[in-house]
Each structure stands twice: as structure tokens, then as C-alpha cells.
Design a protein around this motif. Sequence first.
Motif, PDB file in Angstrom:
ATOM      1  N   UNK A 233      -7.768   4.791  -4.455  1.00 33.50           N
ATOM      2  CA  UNK A 233      -7.541   6.220  -4.248  1.00 33.50           C
ATOM      3  C   UNK A 233      -6.287   6.708  -4.952  1.00 33.50           C
ATOM      4  N   UNK A 234      -5.377   5.805  -5.269  1.00 27.96           N
ATOM      5  CA  UNK A 234      -4.105   6.251  -5.854  1.00 27.96           C
ATOM      6  C   UNK A 234      -4.153   6.291  -7.366  1.00 27.96           C
TER       7      UNK A 234
ATOM      8  N   UNK B 243      -1.105  15.209  -3.185  1.00 24.95           N
ATOM      9  CA  UNK B 243      -1.338  14.704  -1.831  1.00 24.95           C
ATOM     10  C   UNK B 243      -2.740  14.124  -1.797  1.00 24.95           C
ATOM     11  N   UNK B 244      -2.826  12.835  -1.493  1.00 23.31           N
ATOM     12  CA  UNK B 244      -4.111  12.145  -1.548  1.00 23.31           C
ATOM     13  C   UNK B 244      -4.803  12.267  -0.199  1.00 23.31           C
ATOM     14  N   UNK B 245      -6.027  12.730  -0.191  1.00 23.36           N
ATOM     15  CA  UNK B 245      -6.701  12.970   1.081  1.00 23.36           C
ATOM     16  C   UNK B 245      -8.144  12.481   0.978  1.00 23.36           C
TER      17      UNK B 245
ATOM     18  N   UNK C 150       2.311  13.564  -9.027  1.00 28.29           N
ATOM     19  CA  UNK C 150       1.408  13.111  -7.977  1.00 28.29           C
ATOM     20  C   UNK C 150       0.821  14.277  -7.218  1.00 28.29           C
TER      21      UNK C 150
ATOM     22  N   UNK D  35       0.810  -1.217   0.000  1.00 29.18           N
ATOM     23  CA  UNK D  35       0.000   0.000   0.000  1.00 29.18           C
ATOM     24  C   UNK D  35       0.841   1.264   0.000  1.00 29.18           C
ATOM     25  N   UNK D  36       2.147   1.124   0.093  1.00 31.10           N
ATOM     26  CA  UNK D  36       2.972   2.329   0.087  1.00 31.10           C
ATOM     27  C   UNK D  36       4.141   2.090  -0.823  1.00 31.10           C
TER      28      UNK D  36
ATOM     29  N   UNK E 186      -8.295   0.460  -1.020  1.00 30.85           N
ATOM     30  CA  UNK E 186      -7.308   1.494  -0.644  1.00 30.85           C
ATOM     31  C   UNK E 186      -6.582   2.017  -1.866  1.00 30.85           C
TER      32      UNK E 186
END
Lengths: 299, 271, 839
Positions: free
Chosen positions: A268-269, A280-282, A278, A203-204, A265
Amino acid sequence: MMSGCSDPTSQRRGSERFTTWGESFVEFGIPAGDGEGGFIDGWAVKYRKFLVNFHEIVVADAAGHVAAKLDQSRFVDNTKRGEKELVTFSNLDAKAYTLVSYQIKPALAEAEIVGDADPEDLAMMVRDGLSMYVEGEATKPNPDDSTQKRTKTFRWGFKTQTSYLDCHSEENGIATQGVVVTTNKTDTSQLTTHGDHFYYDSLQSGDNAKPTALRFEEKAAADDGPNGDGDGEVTLSELCQENIDPDVYNPSGLPGSTIGDFVISLARTVGHFRGEGECTVKRIDPVPSGVENPCDEYP
Amino acid sequence: MSVRGRFSLSMTSIALLLACASGCSSTSGSSTAGKRIILHTVAIPSAQSTFTTGFGWDVKVTQAKLSISAFYYFDGPPPTASFRVPRRSLGERLSNYFIGSAWAHPGHYQPGTALGEVIFARPIVFDLFSTGPEQLSDGDGVTGIYRSARVVLPSQPPADSILDGHVAVIEGQALKHGEAAAQPIYFRLIADFADIAMNVNEGAVDGCVLDETTVIDDGTISMSVKPAIWLNLVDFSKIEPGSAERPTETRNTGFSQGLTQLSAYHFTFSN
Amino acid sequence: MPSVSRFSCHRSPREADLRLTATQRRVRTVLASLVLLLGVPKVARAEVTAPVAREQPPPVWPHEAPSTHDVLVPVVLVLDAGGHVQSAEIEASVDPKVDAAAIAAARQWRFNPALKDGSPVAAKVRAVVRFAARPPAATAAVKVEQPVQSNSPVTAPGTPGVAAVAASEATTITVLGVRNAPPPRSASEIVQDKRVLTAAPHRTASDLLLTVPGIALTQHSGEGAAHQIFFRGFDAVHGQDLEIWAGGVPVNDVSNIHSQGYADLNFLPAEVVKQIRSAPGTYDPRQGDFSVAGTLWLDLGYGEPGVTARASLGQFGSRRYFMAYHPKGWSDATFAAFELYSTDGFGPARAAQRTSAIGQTELQLGTAKVRILASTYAGSFNSAGVLRLSDIESGVIDRYGSYDQNQGGDSARSQLAFELTQGDDQGRWSLSPYVVLRSMRLRQNFTGYLAMPTSGSASEVAAADKASEQGNSEQQTNDASTLGMTGCYRRTLGLFSAADSFEAGIFARYDRIEQAQKKLSVATSEVTLDEVDAKINATNVAGYVDFALHPIRRLTLRGGLRLDGLAYSTEDDGGQGQGQRRSAQGAHLGTKATVDVALTRSVHALASYGDGFRSPQARSLQAGETAPFTSVQSYEAGIRHQTRALRATASVFRTTLSDDLAFNQVTARNERTPPTRRTGVSAEMSAQPNSWFTAAASITYTRAEFTNTDGGYNSGDLLPYAPQVVIRTDVAFTPILGRALNRPITSHFGFGQTAIARRPLPYGEMGHDYSLIDANASVRLREVELGLSAFNLLDLNWYDGEYTYASNFEQGKAPSLVPQRHVTVGAPRTVLATFTLYL
């Protein structure tokens, strides 16, 4: 390093055009490959539909003054070929705008349909409260017999409400925050949708010792396994019942213990900026109480 | 006027000008931004020894120890961040950060600027269920807004009697949820640096939550560990059931990966 | 004759005195002239007009200590029909050297020839060459005496000699020596002349900058690299904020990869710098790119006639050979010099070598003056780099140690410049084209094995981190060719007074730069990462107009406008660049104004204003971007006192910038910051009351602070790194010790002291203060001179540069990520013995 300097009394003006594109991964599919350019486990995916609802595209300068804002939503199917225009803001002061943002939120009935997207798809999204919807087919050839292959279909709808803030990218090797509008020219910012992110095994994408790879085998196993109905379609609820194997998947400290948690999850990316850039995903909406993992919101 | 006389006149006027300059200068801020501070470090024992894991196991932990070589503190918000006002550029602060309920934002965690650190001369051993908070050595740092932390697990852990040279050890028993009658699985899971290295580089667990604080002076950083996260993805059915006196000592990728989950570690700052 | 500084348009006499004297052409002297015909009995008088002096450049004091009183040398001149001096003879000898200087001066005089019956004829005249007590303003007095009644046959071939009776008015006209510098635009604009520059010992021309009030220098890259310059609260890095000219050629490198405006002065031997004119602030329309904190003009010249051969040997294997030649009778602008230097360094990894040759000549071609300058230089040096202060204090590493001994670099410069000047004080124009070829390579390792923050895709970041694992040894190369030209035209205006003048000028500079930055492995020196590979074309063109008006007595108004156009075109193939070419342009209009009130004859009060700009690094510009100029505004007010013996100035100043750059402790690079304001006071004086004593002293205090809050900097916080207090003293005694072998024994005892205090560092810290003394002593008899120099005479343990950032020089250990103090260690006491032959 943008200076954002300009003479406020100048009459220099330009335009900023926002488009969207799914790249070849959405338009033509994701092949099998090395994990980065394709699935590491031999699968290949082809999309039939890749529906996204864009909202609130905002262009603001470093001081926070909003120069242009799109309040309506735009509905698009990125499996349709080519870059599609979402909106063009004209008559903007020619300068640097470092705060550029957009949102992906559930579709509204009055959304403007961009390109050849099917109005019926829009109606479906509105009805189900979806912000993104993907439909497609995954195949994997049988290593022993090339004429045979395993096939799985999928139809996943996501209700995620996400804002993409402080969008930045690299232009000519220079890290650039936001956009630069130049005199008498139209600068184009592409809100690129990366169709491969659903299949990441972590996830990261940060300092992982293992490089992140694209995988479909575990998704297919969700349909075949004890919690699946074996009907050839991989549903989100099947995915939400398939525990991840820590040998293969790493939630990277984020909540989730099933494949479904991962896919939701990672949805969202999907939104990016000007290709590989990219934001900032919020998450926009607050987490409802009692919800611990992403799958908890998809009964 | 003689040359000498003129000379002294000039020096007098110079002295007057100098006096004026120091007095007439602005009074705000007589130094550069920030200052150096001392950060005491305290390890707080874990609250929960009984919990249910994500794979549906009821676990009761009897012993857990972890060896740590360093902590670092950063101003970048952790991935489990909620609402925030956009950053302006690399190295700049955020403002109005407010933590709603933690939720996941997959993507890139950017540590930002390193504000503080404590590098232990020799890796310490932390007993998660010790009787009270354990004072560790002091670290140093600078003022700023602290938001996230990094835990560094050692490549050469000390040979503690329980740890036995491993990076982490956890002992206890696990029962499948809803099967109270079944035999519990007595486990002793161990992890070495090589196991950790499958998931993180150089033993560094990045992006741990440090409750956001604007630090302006010396203070204490408290760290606590959630063993529930360590065991969240452990499939106990694959572990041979031992006995209470002699639990099965085994490695498990779920456990090794669990040790590298940022959500297992939590930091707070207090004055 | 004094050599020409940058724009020859400014070689005009002091304006106040214009009213007293006409130009040399207007000097009217009536000379007795005689045309005698052999054996011609008295006949009726023919009509004879005496020759009239047209141009009389004053004599130049010989190199030895000048006298404290005027010296008169009677000469007899023979003029030809064109008015040129064919021969000059001493009538009564004073001193061989003075005699020679008098002859040299007189030979350059021009006359309107004697006329007999309207036709020019040859003539013989008697004249006096006067040397005034104060050398720079040497005066030439021509005293007319009785007509020469000579019985010897005289020239005038073919024409009957006539006993001419000249109306001999003994008119003494004082022609003041022309000043080398134009009138000052601000109270603190000063000229440090040769006596101050030679008072204390200096290793290179770069060291000479220390004599300029307000300048502090540090060296972090090795003895041959450019210094880092601090000036009036500015961290000018290596020249980003200080425009430097030497011999009419710009020294700053445009968009140099190591630092914008990198100015490497090591190509000049210290002996050939005749004077330094320092103009802090941006009050002069002639100041252009890089003049954010100010401008320095170095004039080149060497006045010791004949051949000078000098050898110096010193501690740490230091060897220096210097040779120069200056032809007798020519102005000191004509010279050639050669230098060879090498040292083992005062610690490991500190060896350096350099060699340079320079030649300049100033010729009269008809009515025009031509100056040609050519030089070439190459240097290479090793550097110990920076050390963590905590490592030195805890003894982990020796003071003079190094973490990476492969640091250092090399530098080369070759240049050719011409300057053509034509005209007189009514109207003068000048054109000066130049070509410069520069090459620089630096290798440095400031952060060790620390993974540096990088942007880019995950794979790019991973590649960068992997490269850091082998060490952040950065190799930077910069090769540049520069083509440029300056030109100006100046004339008197006569608006309010005869002294009003107007000047228009242009400046053009084209640079073609190829630069690269690669990360190398510390262990093997292999390339681990290609970070930058760029080609840049940079163009800077400017035009200015400048007025000097004298509306009422005692009041002078100077002001002008300067318009700069900059264009950059960059192509970056390295790192994350993909080879696209992008270009950016911009323009800046600057206003400059000065009000100069003459309170008394020698005391002036000045108020000045100027606005300028700071240009960006070409690589940082986006395509189509209007080159972002940082806008700079300078204000200053002060008083000046200037007489022959003493100059003293005091001023208060302020400079504001619309945004600024400061060394960022996280990225270990200069990054943009909020706007800033620098306020300060400066006082300096230079006294030369007699021929054997020189003293110069200055103190500058500046407070540099941010005026906005943004990005971690708060309004009111100090800017880090530039020292707030800079003090400099230069003192020299040059007595004549006695006589031996029929000649005086001259000597020189001098010292220079630099002190800095209050260096703000990040996190509210202050750097170390220091006060260093350099001293020298020399004795000369006839052609031989012996000398001894000591740098850091008191052997102080001092820290040269101090920086705050994070580094990790221990591979494998958990790194320290919090920024810590790093220092470059200053040199211990170094003694050099010098032997010089003057032939």
C-alpha cells in the motif's frame, strides 16, 4: 503554507498534468547497498513487470470544490522507461488546489493502457482482481565465488484497494499541500511508484530506533525453508508461512507475524506524490470479518 | 464654551462610546479557542490472561508488570485508523472521523498536536492483573479531539519487588498450539530499557489508539494493556523450559519488541 | 521654521485658513522705506516704490518656556537691491534669547526691493517681529509704522538720496505658521509633539512609540532588539502591521527573517524625534506596505541651540552620553547628535550597548529646499529570553534568571537620505531618494530541547530531531541593502473652491537581502542544522493620486487611489531548499476616502474608509505565485476637537482582514488563520493650555476576533496576544521656580503611565494586566541642568510579554508537550541621574 487566494472573476487558467514513473528502482532495479539505497543483505532485485492500475485522480481546492476528476482507470507498466502521462486537466483556474488524491484499485477491463503496457497483462489483472502486480528476479552473489550467485524469482499480485489522500510534497524546501496551477502553464504531478517499499523491515517509517532497511534474505528463505518448495520462486503463500524474526523485522504495532503480512501491508505504501511526497494512505474496502492479518485475505 | 467645558463634553461622548462598544460588541465567544482541563488517569487491568499468539503458542499469563514514566495524548489519528476525511494542514482538525474496524496503514504516523499529558514524578509500576482499576496521578491538558497516545517507558524503572528494576516482566506458561500433551514452557521474560531502545527512541511507544473523543471538559483517561501483543512474536521454542516454581528468567527480542508495539496499549476517555 | 515631514508636498497651510490669507508671497505689506542721499537739498520727488515683503517665515520660540502672551520685537532691517536682508538690528531689546530668535527670523525674510525710478535700490525699513503665545502656530505680524526719518547717512551708494514718502498703511497681516502635518484622514489621526514626547522619560526612540494612543510594546529579545508592537488589537509583531517612517526613510525591514517588517528604532536617540504623526488604519494613499494597522511618521529635529552635552548614570551600570549641536538661527531640522549607551542589565544576560550618530540639515538653494539626513548606528545586546511561568511561580528559577545566557544579538543601520522640495502652494513637488544599509543578528532559544514539528523526508526529520537534542538555540542573520525613493507633486485645483488640491506621488523601494537561520548547540554554539540560507530581491513600487475637494462650505472630501506592485525573487540554499531561484509578483489597488464635516470651527466629524494589504514573507512564496496579499479593509468614524490649547478625539473603528496570522502554540511561529475582524473605540486628548502644563491621555479598546471557523479557531473566538485595553497618560509641569544669577530657574516634572488590560491568551486564559509609571524631574539654571528619571517608579513586578507554547528546558527529563505560559520579565525600578550642559 498555501493561501489559495485568487480573484474568482479572473480569466487566468492553467493545466495540471498527472504522470507516473517508477524511478530507477523499478526501471533498472534495486542494487545491494546500505539498506536505504540498496539491500542491506547483499541481494539485488530487477523487475520484469511492475503493473499498477490508477483510478480516480481528483484535484480539488481547500473548500472541497472538485476542479477536475479522472473517473476512468489507467493501466501502466512502470518497468517501461520514462515518465508516462496519465491525464492532463486543462482549463483549470490558476490557483492552489490543496486536496489532490488518487487511488490504486483492481484493474477494470476498460482501463486505458498507458505507454507500452501489455494488454495481456491487463487481462490477467482483471481476471485475478489485482490492483498491483510485480514480477522479477532477485540475485545475490556468493561471497566466496563471484561467478556463482543465488537467484530467486517472484510473481506477486496484490488485491489491495487504497486511496491516497491529501497528497503533499516539498517544493523548493517549502512543504506544499496539493498543487499550484499557474497562468498559461502546465504543472506536472508525478504519481511516483517506489519499487523498494516491499522489502522494508518495519511497517512504519517513523521514530524507529533502528533505521529501516531493505532486505530480501528472509523472502528467499521462505522458498528455501521448511514451508517452501525450494523451486526458486518465492510465492506470496510461501511468504505468508514464514514467521518474521523480531530481531530483524518490526511490525510497528500493525497486524502481522509473517513476511507475507509485511509485503502485503507495504504494497500500500508504493504510491507516492511528486517524487518523495506522500499522501494519507487509506484502505478503501472494509476489512472482511474474521480477517486479522493481511495474509488472511490471500489463501 | 470654555476649554474646560469642551473637555468634559468630549469625555462624556467618549464614555458613551465606550459603553456602546462593550454592549454593542458581538456576544458570541468571549475568549480564545479551547480551555485547560484536568485529566484523571486510571489503569485498567487486562481482560485476557489466556490467548494464542501469532506464532501459534497457547499462553497462560500468571503475572505481568510494566513500569511507565509518562503518557501523552495527541490529536493525530493512530496508524490503525480507518475511514477519515482528509486533513487540511498541519495542526488542523479532522472531522467526521469514524472508526471502522482497525486496520493497518503503514507509513508515517504523525502525532499532530499534543493535547494532554501526565508525567509521573517517579515511574509507576502497573500490575496488569491487579484486582481492580488503579488510580494514577492527574495529568493536565487542553480541549480538543483526542485520537492517539504515547506511552513512555522509563530509562530508570523503580526497584519494585517483582519488577526488580526492569522495565517489564511477564511470567506464565506456553504450550505449542495443538500439542496439549507436551510439557509447557514456564517462562519469566524480562526487558530493560536497553532492550526497548533497540526498537524505539527514548522509550516512547507512539501511535497507541485512543478512542476518538471530542474533549470539552475535565475527565478520565483509562489505559489498558494487551499482553497478547507483547508475546505475539515470541518463539517459545527457544526458551529453556523451567519449572512452575522457578521459571526460566530470560530476555527475548520478540518480547522486547512486543513491548514497543502500539497495539499493545489502548486508551479511552470518559467524563 | 518647522522641519519637513515625509512628503514635503504637504507643507501647506491649514486649508480653512487659505481663504483668509494668501500665501506669504501674497502678503502685502507696505513698508516705509527711505533712501537718503547725503547732502542733497530738497529736489523734486523722484518716483519711489517701497519694498514689499515676499516671504516672511515666522520666528521660532527659543527653547525655554514660551510666554503666555504675544511678544513683539521691533527691528530695523537693511535691505539690499536684491531684496535680501543684509542686516537686522534690534531696536528695543526684550530678552537676549528672544532677540536672537527675532533676528534669526527676520534675516530669512525676503522682499521685493525698493524701486527708485523703476530700478531696485537698497533701503532701510523698520519692522516688528511678533511671537505668538502658542509656539507651533507662531505668527509674524509686521506692523508698519512711521517712515524712519533718520539723519544718518544711509546706503544706496552712488545714487542720490531721496526723501521717500511712503504710503504707510499700518497693515497688520497675520501670517499663520505653517502646519507640520497635512489635514487628518481620520478622526484618530494625531500628532504627538515635542512637549508630549518629552513629558515622561524615554530611553530610546522605540520607547517614544508608547505615547501614540493604542500602542503597547513588549521586548522578548533583549534591550537592543526591536520591540514587539501591539496596536489597536493587532499583534504587529516587530512591525509587520505598522509602517514606520523616520526622517523620510522607511524603518521596516522587508522580509526580515525574524519577522516581516521588523522595525528597529534603536538607531535614533529619543531627543532628536521632534514629533510623531500617527495615522491608524489605512485611509491615506501615502500609506503603503506594512500599514495594516496604521502608519507612524517620525519627524526629526533638535531645537536647543548650541551644543548640548548630557551624561546619565544610573542603576545596573547604565551609562549614557549624548551630545547634540544645533546652530542658532537655523530651523530645528538642522542638527547633529551622537549617543553612546551601555548597561549591565537588571539581571543576568541583559547587558546592552549601542552607539549612534545622526545629522540632518535643511538648506535653501535658490527657490528649492534641500534636506540631507545621514546616520549610523550599531548596537549589541544580551537577552535572558523567556521563562516558563510555572517555573517562576514554583521557584525553580529566579525571576530574573535565564535558561540560556547565550541569547541576544546585534544590529546596525546606516542611511543617507536627500529630499528636494520646490514650489509654492499653487504647485509643489518633492523628490526624496534614500539608501539604507541594515544588518541584524539574533540568537534566541524559546523552546529549549524540545523536538519541533518539522516536515520533510524521514532523514530530514531525524536530522532535525537530533539537532534539537543539543538545544534549539536559533541564530538568525539578516543583511539588507535598501535603495528607495519617494516623490510627489501637489497643486491646487480650484474645482469647487480655491482650497481644492490634487496630489500624485510615487514610491519605489528595492531591497537586497541575505538571510540565514541556523540551529546552534546550546553547550558549544556549534552549528547543528542549517535551516535557511536565502537571498532575496524584493521590489515594491507604488503610485497614488489623492484629491481634496471642498464642494460646499464645511465639507471636505479627501480620497485617492494607490496601486502597489510587489515582486520577490528568492533563492534558498539552506535546509530543504536546493538553490533554485523562484519569483512571485502581485499588485494591489487600494481605495481611500474620507468625509470631513466641520461642525464648528474647532469640531470636525470624520468618516473614513481605506483598503490596504499585508505583504507576505518572500520565502513563503512559491514559484510563479501571484504574491498572496491579505486584503485589509478599515473603517472609522469619529469626532475631533482642535484648538490651540486642546485636542480631543474620539472614534469607533473596524478593520477586517481576508486572512490573518497568529502565533501558533504548536509550531511556535506565526501561522495563517481564518479571516478576522477588529472592532474598537479610541479616545484621546492632548492639552497644552499654557506654557507650563502639558497633558495627554488616551484609552483604546479593541476586540479582535475570528470571523470564520477553520483549523482549530472558531468564529467568534478572540485572537490571542494583543491587549484589548491600552491606556496611556503623559503629564508634565514646567514651571519657572524662581530667578538666580539674573536668569530664570526652569524645571520639568513629568510622568508617563502605560496600562494594559485584558490580554487574551490561548485556551481561554487572560494574561497579566499591568500599569507602569515612569517619572522624571529636572532643574535648569543657565547652562546647567540636573535631572533624575525613574522607570517603573513603583517597582512593580510585571510581565512584559506572555506567550503560550510548549518548551522543554531540562535535558533528559520527559518533556511537557502541552503548551504552557511563557513570560518575559519586565524591568524593575531603574533610576538614572542626568547632568546636562547647554553651551
